[in-house]
Design an enzyme around this catalytic site. Sequence first.
Site, PDB file in Angstrom:
ATOM      1  N   ASP A 222       0.805  -1.231   0.000  1.00 22.16           N
ATOM      2  CA  ASP A 222       0.000   0.000   0.000  1.00 22.16           C
ATOM      3  C   ASP A 222       0.837   1.280   0.000  1.00 22.16           C
ATOM      4  O   ASP A 222       1.973   1.308   0.441  1.00 22.16           O
ATOM      5  CB  ASP A 222      -0.961   0.013   1.195  1.00 22.16           C
ATOM      6  CG  ASP A 222      -0.233  -0.119   2.539  1.00 22.16           C
ATOM      7  OD1 ASP A 222       0.707  -0.923   2.623  1.00 22.16           O
ATOM      8  OD2 ASP A 222      -0.606   0.600   3.487  1.00 22.16           O
TER       9      ASP A 222
ATOM     10  N   GLU B 293      -0.754  -1.755   5.295  1.00 29.98           N
ATOM     11  CA  GLU B 293       0.195  -1.653   6.410  1.00 29.98           C
ATOM     12  C   GLU B 293       0.097  -0.276   7.061  1.00 29.98           C
ATOM     13  O   GLU B 293       0.216  -0.137   8.269  1.00 29.98           O
ATOM     14  CB  GLU B 293       1.629  -1.914   5.932  1.00 29.98           C
ATOM     15  CG  GLU B 293       2.617  -2.149   7.079  1.00 29.98           C
ATOM     16  CD  GLU B 293       2.970  -0.889   7.864  1.00 29.98           C
ATOM     17  OE1 GLU B 293       3.056  -0.981   9.098  1.00 29.98           O
ATOM     18  OE2 GLU B 293       3.136   0.184   7.254  1.00 29.98           O
TER      19      GLU B 293
HETATM   20 ZN   LIG Z   1       5.077   4.196   6.297  1.00 32.00          ZN
HETATM   21 ZN   LIG Z   2       6.351   1.412   5.580  1.00 28.68          ZN
END
Ligand SMILES: [Zn+2]
Ligand SMILES: [Zn+2]
Length: 392
Positions: A78, A135
């Site tokens: 991401d 994440e």
């Molecule tokens: Zn980051």
């Molecule tokens: Zn990262």
Amino acid sequence: MNIFEKVKEVEEYIINCRRDLHQIPEIGLDLPQTSTYVASQLKDMGIGIKEGVGVSGVVGLIKGKQDGKTIALRADMDGLAIKEETGLPFASTNGNMHACGHDGHTAILLGVAKVLSENKDKIKGNVKLIFQPAEEGPGGAKPMIEEGALENPKVDAILGLHIGSLIEGEKHGLVMVSYGNMMACLDSFRVKLVGKGCHGAYPETGVDPITMAGYFLTNLQTIVSREISPTDPSVVTVGKILGGTAYNIIPGSVEIEGTVRAVDQNVREKIAKRIENIARGISETMRGSYEFDYTFGYPPLVNDENFTKAFVESAKHIIPKEDIMVMKKPVMGGEDMAYFLREVPGTFFFLNNPKAIDGKFYPHHNSKFDINEAMLSRGAALIIQAALDYLG
Ligand SMILES: [Zn+2]
Ligand SMILES: [Zn+2]
């Protein structure tokens, strides 16, 4: 097999993948373009995949010629909601940006997949490829685990990396490892101190939550300074406080929000409990009441000592030993790789490869953040060597 040669053969492929991914950054759990890209690359390599694991996670499985253990290799896919200002020819124009290097992680793991899928006959056991979303929030590792990413076949160990410049000022190409607690948890809390609103000139007719908030904040800072050992790193930060509308009005309530970071699970739980205790104590003493919410976010990231030792030995085949540094202290940032490492032993390591834009280095999550692509193959070689050594 000669890992250097094999990785050299896919270096251009890795860089091309990174540039493709860099142009299509997506955020959160749903990454339709990115996960489709990853899935199609893996399909082209003849790797069996499962899509839509944890919304848009992709899991690939490379089965070796012989039976054996299973190692998982993890990359996050991401980006961030940042408008890119690097001026790179392959800069993103969709309003989001890969400003944390996750495009590099994904490209490295695709390069690893390419080498390993072409050398299945040299693998004893299985390699599971885990490409996760979110994440940067709300977290993709946990839903992927809940949907079985670590099962069928059962994963015995896991390895992942973060590139960029998470520890400033360290040597280019440096690999940073930790034998235990490496990163902190990432929690948040909200406290509402409730009083009774009234005229500022007649405080005796109400209950003042602003004064309550003052005592609360002062007490809050004694958790870390007086109740936690100085050798256990922890942080309590209040980042938001809201209360009142005018100089002569005592408001009805004050809202306070903050974050807690700790590298030890027990310390983390103790802090969470003490924040509520203090809110209760202060509000009762001062004739008010309180509301309390605590969100346990990413857990502390803890590496497995034995796996990490083996990883360091493998790394010495790939890079000079001066390029490997054992971290003396954990960092207070959080990472949802921690969820995987809570389930199975493994290691998360840093590979330092920042790149300057217009002669200046910019930090992660900055609109001019960039990574040195020449180091991506180093990341791939480290992972391949460690995976093959682990499988034996
Ligand atoms: Zn980051
Ligand atoms: Zn990262």
